[in-house]
Motif scaffolding. Sequence first.
Motif, mmCIF file in Angstrom:
data_model
loop_
_atom_site.group_PDB
_atom_site.id
_atom_site.type_symbol
_atom_site.label_atom_id
_atom_site.label_comp_id
_atom_site.label_asym_id
_atom_site.label_seq_id
_atom_site.Cartn_x
_atom_site.Cartn_y
_atom_site.Cartn_z
ATOM 1 N N SER A 145 -4.631 -1.633 6.465
ATOM 2 C CA SER A 145 -3.746 -1.237 5.372
ATOM 3 C C SER A 145 -4.499 -0.497 4.285
ATOM 4 C CB SER A 145 -3.027 -2.459 4.805
ATOM 5 O OG SER A 145 -3.862 -3.150 3.922
ATOM 6 N N PHE A 192 -4.248 2.304 0.742
ATOM 7 C CA PHE A 192 -3.854 2.170 -0.656
ATOM 8 C C PHE A 192 -2.351 1.978 -0.821
ATOM 9 C CE2 PHE A 192 -2.637 4.468 -4.594
ATOM 10 C CZ PHE A 192 -3.065 3.499 -5.479
ATOM 11 N N SER A 221 -0.926 -1.058 0.729
ATOM 12 C CA SER A 221 -1.308 -2.251 -0.025
ATOM 13 C C SER A 221 -0.303 -2.529 -1.136
ATOM 14 C CB SER A 221 -2.700 -2.081 -0.653
ATOM 15 O OG SER A 221 -3.702 -2.361 0.296
ATOM 16 N N ILE A 222 0.276 -1.453 -1.673
ATOM 17 C CA ILE A 222 1.231 -1.616 -2.772
ATOM 18 C C ILE A 222 2.639 -1.861 -2.230
ATOM 19 C CG2 ILE A 222 2.321 -0.476 -4.742
ATOM 20 C CD1 ILE A 222 -0.308 1.070 -5.122
ATOM 21 N N PHE A 223 3.087 -0.948 -1.341
ATOM 22 C CA PHE A 223 4.431 -1.081 -0.782
ATOM 23 C C PHE A 223 4.300 -1.697 0.595
ATOM 24 C CE2 PHE A 223 4.035 2.731 -3.400
ATOM 25 C CZ PHE A 223 4.861 2.372 -4.455
ATOM 26 N N LYS A 224 4.268 -3.021 0.623
ATOM 27 C CA LYS A 224 3.938 -3.713 1.874
ATOM 28 C C LYS A 224 5.081 -3.607 2.879
ATOM 29 C CE LYS A 224 0.838 -7.034 -0.294
ATOM 30 N NZ LYS A 224 0.986 -6.675 -1.701
#
Lengths: 324, 257
Positions: free
Chosen positions: B109, B111, B114-117
């Motif tokens: 995963s 960047f 990592s934020i919008f899983k």
Amino acid sequence: MLDWADGLLRSFINSYYYGVLVSIGINIILTLSLNLVVGFTGQLHLGHAAFMAVGAYTAGLLATKAGVGFWGAVLAAGLLAAVAGVIVGLPTLRLRGDYLAIATLGFGEILRITLLNLDITGGPFGLRGIPRQTNLPIVILAVLFTYLVLRSLVNSRMGRALIAIREDEVAAQTMGIDTTRLKVTSFTVAAFFAGIAGALFAYWFRYLNPSSFGFMISIELLAMVVFGGLGNLLGSVVGASVMTYLPELLRTVAPAIAERRLVFYGALLVIIMILRPNGLLGTSSEQGWLEIWLARRRSRTAQGSAASSQVPPASTGGAGHGPA
Amino acid sequence: MALLEVEGLTMEFGGLRAVDSVDFQVHEGEILSIIGPNGAGKTTVFNVLTGIYHPTRGEIVFRGQRLNDLKPHHITALGIARTFQNIRLFREMSVWENVVVGAHTRLKSGFFSSIFKGPATRREERAARERAYKHLEFVGLKGLETTKARQLPYGAQRRLEIARALAAEPRLLLLDEPAAGMNAGETEELMSLIRKLKEQNITVLLIEHDMRMVMDISERIVVLDHGRKIAEGTPAEVRRHEAVIAAYLGASARAGG
């Protein structure tokens, strides 16, 4: 934008508190993003106000000179601040501790002095004529957006890597983490949000002056992060809220203290560091020196008799080595 | 062909030559120990192998790839993981998170994911945590997954370092004095753990001062003294080697004996 929500909020918040809440919201965004660098990644960054300035002036110039709309200008402000983050981060994040602090501080001052001397920014007279398009609903949305993105980020593969860098940089790189790249990423994300906050600031106060983004602003933001708790996002929300509202409160209650705001901040930080060394909402159970001292005092009085019985053998041992 | 080939390895810090033209090979599946008195350059060899230092001279080749100029995270991705002599855990992170950080190079995963899983990221996270729990069970830390690393007792911290290194899925595992500060019982457990690693096809390069353990577990031993290799061979050969006896007991012991 969001006029219906704005009308609703204005119907039960008077204009003074409305303004205070907007300031609190902008400071929350700044504090949350600074916490990503300082609290989670463990890099002491003393120039966060400069990224805010990049965003504020980007939005201000786009609005007044290029006629760009609100959302476009806000986005551009975030992106340009992020670019500034990469440019500043790449060389400086190879430095550690004190050196990084000095480099980021230097960057902030260079930017402030540049803004002071450019014609396009209005120099010391500042930039005027920005329309007031920031309102409370937009600020609330921006705070929520920042909070949710950062919360998701710190609870991910990348967030764990950032915390690992804070905990032990050598071990982190040995575990396969590209530490330079991740530090720059953390810095860039923080700069992006600071840029957004700067744009909201510009569209709220309608007037920009380089002195609004000086070193002391960076220090105040850092104080908010530490006050709320390093590496604690909710702590940053609380820290920014308390430390933005308190001076306002004091201004009416005790104006003499409000004028000496920074003295008051210093005292508050000293007290926090003594009572809660991990910040107001610090989760770590690491004890502060006051707690350790109290615990020691308690155990000393409890073991008073036991301790006195141990003294004689020690003193005879000492005498044995004497010249006698 | 050897898994790791080290040839003429020299590491200088200013005027100090910490490692001086050292050659050795690590064969696939073996347990090789590096021993030597304090300051012999053992840990420096580990630091060079893992990319913390770049060698002044010499060649390091791992599975056909030259490691000399690679950064630590590249070397980890190629399949070398290590533990540290002075425990370097992520102290404020939980035990399982320490292990998942070890798996950093094995997870994908990036960047934005990592934020919008998305579902793929969530699946990966779940699988990573499950694997971390298995590694913890393997080293005997079952039930301590959510404890903070700094709250573990000393011996458990050493085992957590091994679990964290295993999460990187290494072909070669470098253990830097894993038995330091352990009592006899703990050392015994550690030895059976290292044997289990061998069964899992992980090659082990070991630095250790506990001679009973080294002689018992190693298939071959490399002896360093003042940065130079003074002997190499099976435990039985090394034990009888004159230079080794001299290095450990001093030249006078040899003269007296």
